[in-house]
Design an enzyme around this catalytic site. Structure first.
Site, PDB file in Angstrom:
ATOM      1  N   GLU A  33      -6.484   0.111   3.722  1.00  0.00           N
ATOM      2  CA  GLU A  33      -7.574  -0.245   4.813  1.00  0.00           C
ATOM      3  C   GLU A  33      -6.815  -0.314   5.951  1.00  0.00           C
ATOM      4  O   GLU A  33      -5.609  -1.131   6.234  1.00  0.00           O
ATOM      5  CB  GLU A  33      -8.043  -1.689   4.340  1.00  0.00           C
ATOM      6  N   ARG A 259       0.688  -6.095  -8.887  1.00  0.00           N
ATOM      7  CA  ARG A 259       1.144  -5.797  -7.513  1.00  0.00           C
ATOM      8  C   ARG A 259       2.580  -6.364  -7.365  1.00  0.00           C
ATOM      9  O   ARG A 259       2.983  -7.161  -8.109  1.00  0.00           O
ATOM     10  CB  ARG A 259       0.498  -6.643  -6.586  1.00  0.00           C
ATOM     11  N   LYS A 269      -1.039  -8.550   4.382  1.00  0.00           N
ATOM     12  CA  LYS A 269      -1.301  -8.375   5.808  1.00  0.00           C
ATOM     13  C   LYS A 269      -1.677  -9.549   6.620  1.00  0.00           C
ATOM     14  O   LYS A 269      -1.299  -9.494   7.854  1.00  0.00           O
ATOM     15  CB  LYS A 269      -2.308  -6.890   5.948  1.00  0.00           C
TER      16      LYS A 269
HETATM   17  P1  ATP Z   1      -2.803  -7.148   1.823  1.00  0.00           P
HETATM   18  O1  ATP Z   1      -3.314  -8.109   0.723  1.00  0.00           O
HETATM   19  O2  ATP Z   1      -1.665  -6.957   2.151  1.00  0.00           O
HETATM   20  O3  ATP Z   1      -3.986  -7.195   2.835  1.00  0.00           O
HETATM   21  P2  ATP Z   1      -4.537  -5.196   0.424  1.00  0.00           P
HETATM   22  O4  ATP Z   1      -4.479  -4.940  -0.841  1.00  0.00           O
HETATM   23  O5  ATP Z   1      -5.680  -5.846   1.306  1.00  0.00           O
HETATM   24  O6  ATP Z   1      -3.273  -5.797   0.906  1.00  0.00           O
HETATM   25  P3  ATP Z   1      -5.027  -2.293   1.076  1.00  0.00           P
HETATM   26  O7  ATP Z   1      -4.756  -1.587   2.396  1.00  0.00           O
HETATM   27  O8  ATP Z   1      -6.390  -2.605   0.765  1.00  0.00           O
HETATM   28  O9  ATP Z   1      -4.288  -3.681   1.157  1.00  0.00           O
HETATM   29  O10 ATP Z   1      -4.023  -1.633  -0.004  1.00  0.00           O
HETATM   30  C1  ATP Z   1      -4.032  -0.274  -0.147  1.00  0.00           C
HETATM   31  C2  ATP Z   1      -3.665  -0.128  -1.639  1.00  0.00           C
HETATM   32  O11 ATP Z   1      -2.244  -0.785  -1.797  1.00  0.00           O
HETATM   33  C3  ATP Z   1      -4.536  -0.775  -2.767  1.00  0.00           C
HETATM   34  O12 ATP Z   1      -4.541   0.044  -3.649  1.00  0.00           O
HETATM   35  C4  ATP Z   1      -3.621  -1.839  -3.061  1.00  0.00           C
HETATM   36  O13 ATP Z   1      -4.191  -2.106  -4.322  1.00  0.00           O
HETATM   37  C5  ATP Z   1      -2.133  -1.437  -2.984  1.00  0.00           C
HETATM   38  N1  ATP Z   1      -1.322  -2.671  -2.512  1.00  0.00           N
HETATM   39  C6  ATP Z   1      -1.450  -3.463  -1.789  1.00  0.00           C
HETATM   40  N2  ATP Z   1      -0.433  -4.494  -1.694  1.00  0.00           N
HETATM   41  C7  ATP Z   1       0.248  -4.172  -2.806  1.00  0.00           C
HETATM   42  C8  ATP Z   1       1.253  -4.721  -3.733  1.00  0.00           C
HETATM   43  N3  ATP Z   1       2.042  -5.817  -3.270  1.00  0.00           N
HETATM   44  N4  ATP Z   1       1.773  -4.261  -4.681  1.00  0.00           N
HETATM   45  C9  ATP Z   1       1.301  -2.920  -5.157  1.00  0.00           C
HETATM   46  N5  ATP Z   1       0.195  -2.299  -4.478  1.00  0.00           N
HETATM   47  C10 ATP Z   1      -0.322  -3.027  -3.504  1.00  0.00           C
HETATM   48 MG    MG Z   2      -7.689  -4.271   0.721  1.00  0.00          MG
END
Ligand code: ATP
Ligand code: MG
Length: 563
Positions: A33, A259, A269
């Site tokens: 995102e 994760r 984020k």
């Molecule tokens: P955040 O919690 O930091 O905002 P998010 O999951 O909302 O992270 P996205 O931009 O939606 O961030 O994530 C893009 C991809 O990266 C998704 O498939 C998510 O599952 C993966 N991802 C995000 N954080 C991690 C992590 N700590 N370990 C592994 N994969 C991750």
């Molecule tokens: Mg997300």
């Protein structure tokens, strides 16, 4: 060499290939995102998705999951693309969930026509109350049984902007008594009166994650939709929606993995934004940030991050990885690739009394003992040099083998020197050492076979280049930075001493032209990278990582083994 054991995702993919579930295709996607910068957690997902596609001769898309107009920006899209490329990956197709808004709207209309979605006019707090919780079954909304015609008309009016935010939502009609909360008539569309960074003012209703994600996967022909474990409970909804809408089979398959979590690091984020906006760091690319742009600036090679992600592997169980494992990968890569240089961070002036005034010798120094092809360079030696303040002690404790009054040490690539006198200022602080050198020890060996216990680094004072060096320590004081008592701000765990700036440090002259991004090992000190702030007039270096794990060293010291 035996093939590395397969992880559970590879086994699923291979089974699908064997059964030809997707006609032999493998198509993954990395779906960020654009509401912030990528961090090392995202790297795990990037490495996984891109390398699976490569391994099985498939494709991997970069899909921006951009369905929330309130938090997303083009700036983040640009940064994400830059970071994925920097990590070393090329996507097959660049896609945007927001490009599917028309089709997603049509899918919603299909659900309404099938009697599988309805417009709910309950206020948000009532929707929440009616949803129940783990122990309480949900209650059905009084609007749940609106007719198809009424729902179609209301949904169209939602789209036209006739309602205020929160006045109504579109919900899937599934099961208010399901033990899975995600199936209790989840929200598919909500009203947000805000323009979208790509779609402008075209929409005032936006699909939720659940409405957008699986359908985007299906539109793109994704075969294996890999996400983190939090989405495990969404999988039944993911599958329900694909089926209810009637998307062509075979449907993409959602697979969840644990994760990445790292000690002394936050990987969310939302929290990273708090650090940036609260001024705890200088920006998203501050070298202390766990973002890819921060790590790039700090000097982490992309190869080290890829290696780390491969080494930690994937699993179904959450575990916190020690930050040291990432640092080890960085050291391993830099040890093989970073040219060695001499640099003194905290200079102490040394005059070699018996070395001829005005004489300069250009000595051969190895560029990288780990790489026989790296060759040598010349470093100047002269009568006045700088050594590291830490390499001298006036009253050395046992086991301190470096320079002290009356003691002899080896200067790397040069001669043995012996300290014969100490010059102090009016406060009693040592400001200069007087030494003698033994011309017979050129190259670091004494013809009479006498030994010295330490070799120290140095820089010729007349030839030295001044530089600013930024030393970084952990950004947090606690292994789990978010561990705080109720009501206490987690940011109280920020380490107030995570940055130390040294100036002027003294570098060997070959570093004068170093360009931002270039990486070196400063002998005995660690790995360093030229910061983008650097100019020819004022060089700026970041310490990427120390040579050894400082913490392991500290433990050693307490056992009295310091050298
Ligand atoms: P955040 O919690 O930091 O905002 P998010 O999951 O909302 O992270 P996205 O931009 O939606 O961030 O994530 C893009 C991809 O990266 C998704 O498939 C998510 O599952 C993966 N991802 C995000 N954080 C991690 C992590 N700590 N370990 C592994 N994969 C991750
Ligand atoms: Mg997300």
């Amino acid at each position: 060499m035996a093939e590395a054991p397969k992880n559970f995702i590879e086994r699923i993919i291979e089974e699908d290939l064997e059964k030809s579930t997707y006609g032999g295709r493998v198509h993954t996607r990395f779906p960020p995102e654009p509401n912030g910068y990528l961090h090392i957690g995202h790297a795990k997902s990037i490495v996984l998705n891109f390398e699976l596609a490569k391994k099985y001769g498939g494709k991997c898309n970069l899909r921006f999951d951009d369905t929330n107009p309130l938090t997303e920006k083009q700036e983040y899209v640009d940064a994400i693309k830059r970071d994925v490329k920097w990590l070393g990956y090329e996507w097959d197709e660049e896609r945007y969930a927001s490009d599917y808004f028309d089709r997603l709207y049509e899918f919603a209309v299909t659900l309404i026509k099938k009697g599988l979605a309805y417009v709910d006019s309950l206020p948000p707090e009532k929707i929440k109350e009616y949803r129940g919780d783990w122990n309480t079954p949900g209650r059905e909304s009084p609007y749940r049984n609106r007719s198809v015609e009424e729902n179609l008309e209301l949904f169209e009016r939602m789209r036209r902007g006739e309602f205020k935010e929160g006045e109504c939502v579109l919900r899937a009609k599934i099961d208010m008594r399901s033990p899975n909360m995600n199936l209790r008539d989840p929200i598919l569309y909500r009203i947000i009166h805000a323009p979208h960074y790509r779609q402008g003012a075209k929409w005032c209703i936006y699909p939720t994650y659940d409405m957008a994600h699986g359908q985007s996967d299906a539109i793109e022909g994704i075969t294996h939709s890999i996400c983190t474990l939090e989405f495990e409970d969404h999988r039944p909804l993911y599958e329900w929606l694909l089926k209810a809408i009637g998307l062509p089979e075979p449907h993409p398959k959602q697979i969840e993995f644990a994760r990445l979590e790292l000690t002394y690091t936050v990987l969310s984020k939302r929290r990273l934004i708090e650090l940036v906006e609260g001024g705890y760091v200088a920006g998203w690319d501050d070298p202390r940030m766990p973002t890819l742009s921060g790590m790039r600036r700090r000097g982490y090679p992309p190869e080290a991050i890829r290696r780390f992600c491969r080494e930690i592997g994937v699993s179904k169980v959450n575990a916190v990885v020690p930050l040291e494992r990432l640092e080890e990968c960085v050291r391993d890569v830099l040890n093989k690739t970073a040219p060695r240089r001499l640099a003194v961070l905290r200079p102490l002036r040394v005059v070699i009394e018996n070395y001829p005034e005005g004489q300069v010798e250009w000595l051969d120094a190895l560029n990288n003992p780990e790489d026989p092809n790296a060759g040598t360079r010349k470093v100047p030696f002269s009568r006045v040099i700088y050594i590291e303040r830490d390499d001298f002690m006036e009253a050395p404790p046992p086991k301190f083998y470096r320079l002290a009054p009356g003691r002899e040490v080896r200067l790397r690539y040069a001669y043995f020197i012996k300290c014969v006198d100490v010059v102090k200022d009016e406060k009693g602080e040592v400001v200069e050492l007087r030494c003698t050198y033994d011309p017979a020890t050129k190259g670091g060996k004494a013809p009479d076979g006498r030994k010295v216990k330490a070799t120290i680094h140095w820089v010729s004072a007349a030839h030295a280049v001044d530089a600013e060096v930024r030393l970084y320590d952990r950004l947090f004081l606690k292994e789990d930075p978010t561990d705080v008592p109720e009501g206490v701000d987690w940011k109280t765990n920020v380490n107030p001493n995570s940055l130390e700036v040294l100036y002027p440090c003294k570098l060997e002259p070959s570093l004068a032209g170093a360009k931002p991004g270039e990486r070196f090992q400063f002998e005995r000190l660690g790995y360093f990278c030229v910061d983008p702030d650097s100019t020819p007039e004022r060089l700026v270096f970041n310490r990427t990582v120390t040579l050894k794990d400082e913490w392991a060293k500290l433990k050693q010291k307490t056992r009295g083994e310091a050298a």
